[in-house]
Enzyme design. Sequence first.
Site, PDB file in Angstrom:
ATOM      1  CB  ALA A 107      -0.896  -0.011   1.236  1.00  7.51           C
ATOM      2  CB  SER A 108       1.597   3.718  -2.618  1.00  4.84           C
ATOM      3  OG  SER A 108       1.807   2.768  -3.633  1.00  4.84           O
ATOM      4  CB  SER A 109       3.812   7.094   0.551  1.00  4.38           C
ATOM      5  OG  SER A 109       3.589   8.394   1.036  1.00  4.38           O
ATOM      6  N   PRO A 110       0.497   7.200   1.584  1.00  2.00           N
ATOM      7  CG  PRO A 110      -0.768   6.833   3.514  1.00  2.00           C
ATOM      8  CD  PRO A 110       0.618   6.691   2.968  1.00  2.00           C
ATOM      9  CG  PHE A 124       5.324   3.653  -7.380  1.00  2.00           C
ATOM     10  CD1 PHE A 124       4.152   3.088  -6.905  1.00  2.00           C
ATOM     11  CD2 PHE A 124       5.392   5.029  -7.507  1.00  2.00           C
ATOM     12  CE1 PHE A 124       3.062   3.877  -6.571  1.00  2.00           C
ATOM     13  CE2 PHE A 124       4.319   5.833  -7.178  1.00  2.00           C
ATOM     14  CZ  PHE A 124       3.145   5.247  -6.708  1.00  2.00           C
TER      15      PHE A 124
END
Length: 408
Positions: A78-81, A226
């Site tokens: 889950a990527s950096s918000p 990413f």
Amino acid sequence: MMIKAEGAGAITGNADRLRDDLADYIKSWGMFRTPQVEAAFRTVPRHLFLPGVALDVAYGRKPVVTRRAADGTSVSSASSPKLVAAMLEQLAVEPGQRVLEIGAATGINAALLAELVGPTGGVVTIELDDDLAAGAAESLEAAGYPQVEVVCGDGALGVPNRAPYDRIIVTAEAWDLVPAWWDQLTVGGRLVVPLRLHGSGLTRAIAFDLHQPDHMISTSAVVCGFVPMRGLAEHAEQHVRLADDVVLKVDVDDLPDDTALARTLTHPGQEHWPGIHVRHDEPAEHLDLWLVTTAAHRFGRLSVGQQARTTGLANPAMRWGGAALYDGGTLTYIVTCDIDDDTLELGIVAHGPDSVKLAGHTTDLLHRWDRERPSRPVITACRTDTNPGANTAETRIVRPHTAVTVTW
């Protein structure tokens, strides 16, 4: 004395509070430019997409790795918000639009997209691994987004039977703009993709508008990192080890002399401070990309562990991802020192047999950058398989399907 277990109501309440805290944090960084993206972040229940993850981690500020390869590298996360918010703002989704997401991962991003397109729009998300696709579909259903279509397949092929799309967003690092993305995006549509602009791993999340079937122009570029794409669009990296805790990431097309580079740090480092100051809030994040497109010498990025930094073996500026230039077995890299709470000074450290010459060249480049202070690159992409003339002398980055030009 009996201890009562925390009930579902308490968990929901805590999640609501943590979700608002996360949104407040993202807002404090100025990442929300529209109320729609902010509202989506305050609505989507992230924790339902991260089963088994503690609430404070699920609503934390850092990426959450959900799968690792055998060597420990991240395969899915889950990527950096904060970065997710920035890319959604780049995408500029409107209600009623059809959106294709490349890389479903946990399904969180697809849920945010579903909030943005609303009940009259549509979201299709594709994931390479069947278990990840199944998990994303299950989480989307549980979180109240059954309308999102989850497809198991290779993102490099897109989902042609649901095309065309008004928006395409890629949530993994891409080496090229593959034909499927060109073909499945409507003219006038937008593609947001973390595109690796140099083999060293220098990547930008670029918002491209498709002006013609074979021509895109950027509207913005955001520094990012990413997990690389897998499948047909996968591309290997090349690293040169300079010490136990120091690696130089290079572009294989530059034909680096690995043997000479490996001896670079055996030469004492020479510091140079040309008197260039940069404010912390100044838009200077693209200095490394400017060096790639401007310098006559080869570009690389130093990856340095804490031990090497602590001992003083190498301590490149993290702000520009260890940006470095090299020539044969000589290397220069950018360093910084704090002038005060608001300002830092740029410098360079040079190692190698020709350090005086390369340090002089790098210093001249930094002075030129200081005079011009370029802040916003314009990135143009031309499709080469339908427009062979796109590969011109001005093109700095040529990939199998795309020729990319960066101007300032």
